[in-house]
Design a protein around this motif. Structure first.
Motif, PDB file in Angstrom:
ATOM      1  N   SER A 137       0.831  -1.211   0.000  1.00 52.38           N
ATOM      2  CA  SER A 137       0.000   0.000   0.000  1.00 52.38           C
ATOM      3  C   SER A 137       0.859   1.251   0.000  1.00 52.38           C
ATOM      4  CB  SER A 137      -0.984  -0.012   1.167  1.00 52.38           C
ATOM      5  OG  SER A 137      -0.309   0.131   2.372  1.00 52.38           O
ATOM      6  N   GLU A 138       1.993   1.221   0.722  1.00 56.29           N
ATOM      7  CA  GLU A 138       2.859   2.406   0.697  1.00 56.29           C
ATOM      8  C   GLU A 138       3.513   2.565  -0.670  1.00 56.29           C
ATOM      9  OE1 GLU A 138       5.046   3.753   3.827  1.00 56.29           O
ATOM     10  OE2 GLU A 138       3.672   3.017   5.352  1.00 56.29           O
ATOM     11  N   GLY A 139       3.871   1.454  -1.278  1.00 58.03           N
ATOM     12  CA  GLY A 139       4.467   1.525  -2.606  1.00 58.03           C
ATOM     13  C   GLY A 139       3.486   2.048  -3.639  1.00 58.03           C
ATOM     14  N   ALA A 140       2.229   1.604  -3.533  1.00 57.61           N
ATOM     15  CA  ALA A 140       1.227   2.051  -4.506  1.00 57.61           C
ATOM     16  C   ALA A 140       0.881   3.519  -4.316  1.00 57.61           C
ATOM     17  CB  ALA A 140      -0.033   1.198  -4.384  1.00 57.61           C
ATOM     18  N   ALA A 141       0.954   3.984  -3.067  1.00 61.78           N
ATOM     19  CA  ALA A 141       0.557   5.362  -2.779  1.00 61.78           C
ATOM     20  C   ALA A 141       1.660   6.359  -3.073  1.00 61.78           C
ATOM     21  CB  ALA A 141       0.141   5.488  -1.312  1.00 61.78           C
ATOM     22  N   LEU A 142       2.875   5.885  -3.297  1.00 60.32           N
ATOM     23  CA  LEU A 142       3.992   6.795  -3.527  1.00 60.32           C
ATOM     24  C   LEU A 142       3.725   7.605  -4.785  1.00 60.32           C
ATOM     25  CD1 LEU A 142       7.691   5.817  -3.035  1.00 60.32           C
ATOM     26  CD2 LEU A 142       7.051   7.387  -4.823  1.00 60.32           C
ATOM     27  N   GLN A 143       3.797   8.934  -4.668  1.00 54.84           N
ATOM     28  CA  GLN A 143       3.539   9.786  -5.823  1.00 54.84           C
ATOM     29  C   GLN A 143       4.838  10.076  -6.540  1.00 54.84           C
ATOM     30  OE1 GLN A 143       1.658  12.970  -3.808  1.00 54.84           O
ATOM     31  NE2 GLN A 143      -0.198  11.798  -3.407  1.00 54.84           N
ATOM     32  N   GLY A 144       4.838   9.875  -7.846  1.00 54.77           N
ATOM     33  CA  GLY A 144       6.045  10.141  -8.609  1.00 54.77           C
ATOM     34  C   GLY A 144       6.941   8.915  -8.634  1.00 54.77           C
ATOM     35  N   SER A 145       8.240   9.136  -8.471  1.00 52.96           N
ATOM     36  CA  SER A 145       9.203   8.044  -8.533  1.00 52.96           C
ATOM     37  C   SER A 145       9.836   7.835  -7.178  1.00 52.96           C
ATOM     38  CB  SER A 145      10.305   8.375  -9.547  1.00 52.96           C
ATOM     39  OG  SER A 145       9.744   8.754 -10.767  1.00 52.96           O
ATOM     40  N   GLY A 146      10.182   6.581  -6.870  1.00 54.33           N
ATOM     41  CA  GLY A 146      10.840   6.326  -5.593  1.00 54.33           C
ATOM     42  C   GLY A 146      10.949   4.855  -5.306  1.00 54.33           C
ATOM     43  N   TRP A 147      11.226   4.569  -4.040  1.00 56.25           N
ATOM     44  CA  TRP A 147      11.418   3.190  -3.589  1.00 56.25           C
ATOM     45  C   TRP A 147      10.617   2.962  -2.319  1.00 56.25           C
ATOM     46  CZ3 TRP A 147      15.160  -0.356  -5.653  1.00 56.25           C
ATOM     47  CH2 TRP A 147      15.892   0.144  -6.721  1.00 56.25           C
ATOM     48  N   VAL A 148      10.244   1.689  -2.106  1.00 55.15           N
ATOM     49  CA  VAL A 148       9.650   1.328  -0.827  1.00 55.15           C
ATOM     50  C   VAL A 148      10.559   0.277  -0.192  1.00 55.15           C
ATOM     51  CG1 VAL A 148       8.097  -0.375  -1.893  1.00 55.15           C
ATOM     52  CG2 VAL A 148       7.569   0.539   0.360  1.00 55.15           C
ATOM     53  N   TRP A 149      10.835   0.450   1.096  1.00 54.97           N
ATOM     54  CA  TRP A 149      11.863  -0.341   1.776  1.00 54.97           C
ATOM     55  C   TRP A 149      11.336  -1.074   2.999  1.00 54.97           C
ATOM     56  CZ3 TRP A 149      16.576  -0.161  -0.599  1.00 54.97           C
ATOM     57  CH2 TRP A 149      16.846   0.960  -1.418  1.00 54.97           C
ATOM     58  N   LEU A 150      11.940  -2.251   3.252  1.00 58.23           N
ATOM     59  CA  LEU A 150      11.880  -2.849   4.580  1.00 58.23           C
ATOM     60  C   LEU A 150      13.258  -2.618   5.155  1.00 58.23           C
ATOM     61  CD1 LEU A 150      10.696  -4.585   6.854  1.00 58.23           C
ATOM     62  CD2 LEU A 150      11.608  -6.595   5.687  1.00 58.23           C
ATOM     63  N   GLY A 151      13.323  -1.896   6.269  1.00 55.75           N
ATOM     64  CA  GLY A 151      14.629  -1.556   6.815  1.00 55.75           C
ATOM     65  C   GLY A 151      14.743  -1.949   8.270  1.00 55.75           C
ATOM     66  N   LEU A 152      15.996  -2.005   8.724  1.00 52.94           N
ATOM     67  CA  LEU A 152      16.273  -2.281  10.127  1.00 52.94           C
ATOM     68  C   LEU A 152      16.851  -1.022  10.741  1.00 52.94           C
ATOM     69  CD1 LEU A 152      16.847  -4.073  12.630  1.00 52.94           C
ATOM     70  CD2 LEU A 152      19.054  -4.606  11.597  1.00 52.94           C
ATOM     71  N   ASP A 153      16.247  -0.598  11.843  1.00 49.57           N
ATOM     72  CA  ASP A 153      16.804   0.527  12.585  1.00 49.57           C
ATOM     73  C   ASP A 153      17.822  -0.044  13.560  1.00 49.57           C
ATOM     74  OD1 ASP A 153      17.357   2.557  14.445  1.00 49.57           O
ATOM     75  OD2 ASP A 153      15.435   3.521  14.018  1.00 49.57           O
ATOM     76  N   LYS A 154      19.100   0.198  13.271  1.00 53.07           N
ATOM     77  CA  LYS A 154      20.143  -0.442  14.085  1.00 53.07           C
ATOM     78  C   LYS A 154      20.123   0.018  15.526  1.00 53.07           C
ATOM     79  CE  LYS A 154      24.283  -1.466  12.607  1.00 53.07           C
ATOM     80  NZ  LYS A 154      25.535  -1.628  11.862  1.00 53.07           N
ATOM     81  N   GLU A 155      19.609   1.236  15.729  1.00 51.27           N
ATOM     82  CA  GLU A 155      19.613   1.773  17.082  1.00 51.27           C
ATOM     83  C   GLU A 155      18.509   1.148  17.919  1.00 51.27           C
ATOM     84  OE1 GLU A 155      20.653   6.220  18.636  1.00 51.27           O
ATOM     85  OE2 GLU A 155      18.753   5.888  17.614  1.00 51.27           O
ATOM     86  N   SER A 156      17.273   1.203  17.362  1.00 49.11           N
ATOM     87  CA  SER A 156      16.145   0.697  18.132  1.00 49.11           C
ATOM     88  C   SER A 156      15.910  -0.789  17.909  1.00 49.11           C
ATOM     89  CB  SER A 156      14.876   1.467  17.759  1.00 49.11           C
ATOM     90  OG  SER A 156      14.507   1.128  16.438  1.00 49.11           O
TER      91      SER A 156
END
Lengths: 223, 266
Positions: A137-156
């Protein structure tokens, strides 16, 4: 000043007069057609051979110009080149990760993650299905060009779903963020096959997602 | 219930475009049916009013721009993307009343909200942008502008060649999705080439667009794949409508004084 002495040091190491590393297109670990029918061979070829190559070419060009500007102390040019470096360098970073995020079905593409990453996904999102829904859903809603990521927050130590615009790498959304999975939602990534139906592309790409790579990165970075 | 927009009858710039281009198919104007709908529901004592914007057709058949822009592209671009923006906008407007009664121009400026865009901005601006874009092209387009437009271009860019170079360069150096514009800057009172990202258009800075080129990948990918240079050059050589540009310039001159002031010397 320090940079200049770094350059001369590299020269004495015999890396040539410039001592500036140039980047080159990494090979795909699979054939262009190996990800069909999720992603067509035509798209893979254009995406890898034309788009990614263009980012690398322009990245090298911008770095060369930057080197010249640094040597002359030309601050205006140094600052002006930043956007080209961010865009093309970011394109190189992102696509290099992307090719590793994908793998043919016969080599495990689409197989859901187990072990530590699997548990982390369940803890952070509830289930893999929920995560996939969120990313789609976040990828589909992105307006224009970009990327959608699964990321790891190393701190938290938390997993996050983030989007970035254009070729901004994930780290621009948080300095502690490490990309585990990235999906290119620029139109060139799917248009020839899915036309304007980005949600279909997002639904199908999961069949060739290489969770093994994500598990590897997660294992390394979550220590 | 305050409303940002208070024109009772939309003064659409599209009307003027068709005045200057008699050979074109006259565009359907669903704004009229919106007006009728509002009066109708009001007279019936209904408490809810709806605003609907319509998908305007390009002023030529979908295959009229072949071979420079294929029918397939028009079908997907106009019938898919542009239509989705219109429908998305209408869905969003169902939920709000403050944005009623606006012309498209006003809606774009209001939803831009001075740089902090409201959620409706993307759809509104993209509807406007695409209407403007279809009008900016014609079958048998390209070539060179004439008379006033050419004069102004030569004045502000030195030569048409120089302008064309700048326009192509802007298109090729745009990062990500966006648009390239030939715009008349209101304050500086001169033409300029500018590029904007995603849905932004020069209307939000109160400047007057004369020509636009869609550089979102969906605009050219089916026909030219990643060969942006070819697409831009084909647009300049075969698609851009200088007739329409002339009409827009003429209208713009009603708002921006481009002439030298004639100050009598004592």
């Amino acid at each position: 000043m320090a940079l200049r002495s770094l350059l001369t040091r590299k020269t004495t190491l015999g890396l040539g007069l410039r001592g500036l590393q140039t980047f080159s297109l990494p090979d795909l670990p699979y054939d262009y057609g190996a990800l069909e029918p999720a992603i067509s061979g035509e798209i893979m070829q254009l995406h890898h051979h034309k788009h990614h190559q263009a980012y690398i070419t322009n990245y090298n060009k911008a770095l060369e110009q930057l080197e010249g500007a640094l040597a002359k102390g030309d601050t205006t040019s140094i600052v002006k080149l930043q956007s080209a470096i961010k865009f093309n360098g970011g394109g190189h970073i992102n696509h290099s990760i992307f090719w590793k995020n994908l793998t043919p079905v016969r080599e495990g593409g689409g197989e859901p993650p187990h072990s530590s990453l699997g548990w982390a996904i369940d803890t952070n999102f509830g289930s893999l299905e929920v995560l996939v829904q969120k990313i789609n859903s976040e990828g589909a809603a992105l307006q224009g060009s970009g990327w959608v990521w699964l990321g790891l927050d190393k701190e938290s130590k938390k997993l996050v779903v983030e989007t970035t615009a254009n070729q901004d790498p994930l780290v621009t959304k948080g300095q502690h963020l490490v990309p585990l999975l990235g999906i290119d939602v620029w139109e060139h990534a799917y248009y020839l096959q899915y036309k304007n139906v980005r949600p279909d592309y997002l639904k199908n790409i999961w069949k060739v997602i290489n969770w093994k790579y994500a598990i590897e990165v997660y294992g390394k970075e979550s220590k | 219930m305050g409303s940002f927009c208070y024109h009772t009858f939309p003064a659409s710039s599209h009307l003027l475009v068709s005045d200057f281009a008699p050979g074109f198919k006259s565009p359907k104007l669903p704004y009229l049916s919106k007006q009728q709908e509002r009066w109708f529901s009001r007279s019936q004592g209904a408490s809810k009013i709806f605003a609907y914007y319509g998908l305007r057709e390009p002023p030529y058949k979908l295959d009229a721009l072949e071979p420079y822009m294929s029918r397939k592209t028009l079908e997907k671009h106009w019938g898919g993307h542009h239509r989705n923006y219109v429908e998305g906008l209408n869905k969003q407007l169902e939920k709000t009343e403050v944005l009623y009664g606006c012309t498209m121009d006003e809606l774009v400026k209001v939803t831009y909200n001075n740089g902090n865009p409201l959620p409706e901005f993307n759809n509104a601006a993209q509807v406007w942008n695409h209407d403007f874009f279809w009008d900016s092209m014609q079958p048998g387009g390209g070539d060179m502008p004439k008379l006033g437009v050419l004069q102004q271009i030569e004045k502000d860019f030195g030569s048409f060649t120089n302008f064309r170079e700048k326009f192509v360069e802007a298109a090729l150096t745009l990062f990500g999705s966006g648009w390239v514009w030939l715009v008349l800057k209101r304050e500086e009172r001169r033409l300029a080439v500018i590029k904007t990202s995603n849905a932004v258009c020069p209307l939000v800075w109160d400047d007057i667009p004369i020509i636009s080129l869609d550089m979102w990948e969906h605009a050219y990918y089916l026909d030219y794949k990643n060969d942006k240079g070819k697409y831009v050059n084909v647009f300049m050589d075969h698609l851009v409508s200088w007739n329409v540009a002339t009409g827009r310039m003429a209208r713009a001159e009603a708002f921006v004084n481009l002439g030298e002031p004639k100050i009598p010397i004592a």
